[in-house]
Design an enzyme around this catalytic site. Structure first.
Site, short mmCIF file in Angstrom:
data_model
loop_
_atom_site.label_atom_id
_atom_site.label_comp_id
_atom_site.label_asym_id
_atom_site.label_seq_id
_atom_site.Cartn_x
_atom_site.Cartn_y
_atom_site.Cartn_z
N ASP A 195 -66.40 43.98 -6.37
CA ASP A 195 -66.68 42.66 -7.65
C ASP A 195 -66.83 43.26 -8.66
O ASP A 195 -65.63 42.66 -9.80
CB ASP A 195 -67.88 42.56 -6.64
CG ASP A 195 -68.83 41.36 -7.79
OD1 ASP A 195 -67.94 41.03 -9.09
OD2 ASP A 195 -69.76 41.57 -8.25
N THR A 196 -66.83 45.21 -8.92
CA THR A 196 -67.11 45.64 -9.93
C THR A 196 -66.13 45.84 -10.27
O THR A 196 -65.42 45.56 -11.66
CB THR A 196 -67.53 46.82 -10.03
OG1 THR A 196 -68.97 46.94 -9.22
CG2 THR A 196 -67.43 47.83 -11.31
N ASP A 230 -72.60 36.11 -0.22
CA ASP A 230 -73.15 37.07 -0.63
C ASP A 230 -74.10 37.29 -0.93
O ASP A 230 -74.91 36.95 -1.72
CB ASP A 230 -71.89 38.25 -1.21
CG ASP A 230 -71.95 39.43 -1.54
OD1 ASP A 230 -72.26 39.95 -0.31
OD2 ASP A 230 -71.55 40.76 -2.50
#
Length: 282
Positions: free
Chosen positions: A231-232, A81
């Site tokens: 992700d978060t 990423d």
């Protein structure tokens, strides 16, 4: 089984759903992602950022994901990423990543096209799929930081020029999302997405999807988003579980702290997969 990102996303593009791409930094996050994928029978993209590689080591990550993919009953792609460093991009190809993202979104269009084209040549020669980004998302993710004033949405005309000039397999576009936690509710430019999808007729990627309302995610998927980066939300699930245990108990066994955190992350990942429409598509 370990497969290319293109194999997973071309099917999603043809059948009209999105595949979750989840950032991993350690064993527990990886296990949570694979557990969820197997439970709902979904293909999955395991992502590593340059920060994750710096933290865990390229050899450790490659070995862990390769083992997880070999044992998994669903298709798994290993994706880099936001790759910005040439040595990291090549290192990932050498260590078995099946998909890489070159992020040249900070460059002028012509330079972004030129550099992405070279990365595509190298990656495709090795059977590795390539993602690139056009437009800029605001916010912070690992070593990527973009002020709001520098964020810009993707131009449909530039998107056509970019894809024709580079040969990328899937394109990340900016339609109003941002990296990290949102201060308010993001407003996505669905008309822009629809226009770009129609012009390109290829898998489209949405970054910064953590915290975006479910109805917006579902609509974006129906309009052509095929890869959604998360992700978060997974980090928050991990942190909340750990906080609860260490502040309410005397437990000091890491397994009894990280285990429940892994289970909490798996719940979040499972819910995302069901929302994206990839459950049952393995």
């Amino acid at each position: 089984m370990l497969v290319t990102g293109k194999e997973i996303l071309e099917k999603a593009h043809r059948e009209g759903y999105a595949v979750g791409a989840f950032n991993v930094n350690n064993m527990e996050i990886l296990q949570a992602v694979i557990m969820a994928a197997e439970e709902v029978k979904a293909p999955v993209i395991v992502q590593t950022s340059e920060g994750a590689i710096s933290y865990a080591g390229i050899d450790y990550l490659a070995s862990m994901v390769r083992l997880a993919a070999q044992k998994a009953s669903v298709p798994v792609a290993l994706h880099l990423d936001h790759g910005t460093n040439f040595e990291t991009l090549i290192g990932c190809i050498r260590h078995g990543w099946t998909s890489i993202m070159f992020d040249g979104s900070h460059l002028p269009l012509a330079e972004n096209i030129a550099q992405t084209k070279e990365i595509v040549k190298i990656a495709h020669a090795c059977g590795v799929s390539v993602e690139a980004e056009l437009g800029r998302l605001g916010g912070i993710e690992d070593n990527i930081s973009v002020d709001e004033k520098d964020a810009r949405l993707t131009s449909p005309d530039e998107a056509v020029e970019f894809v024709n000039g580079t040969g990328v397999d899937y394109l990340a576009i900016a339609i109003g999302t941002a990296h990290g936690k949102y201060k308010g509710e993001p407003k996505l430019d669905f008309d822009r997405l629809q226009t770009i999808k129609k012009l390109l007729n290829m898998p489209i990627v949405l970054h910064g999807a953590s915290g975006v309302p479910e109805d917006s995610i579902v609509k974006a998927t129906k309009l052509g988003i095929n890869k959604i980066n998360i992700d978060t939300d997974v980090r928050v699930a991990f942190t909340e579980a750990v906080k609860t245990i260490v502040t309410t108990t005397d437990i000091f066994d890491p397994r009894k702290i990280c285990g429940p955190a892994r289970d909490n992350m798996a719940k979040v990942v499972k819910a995302k997969m069901e929302m994206f429409g990839c459950a049952g598509k393995a």
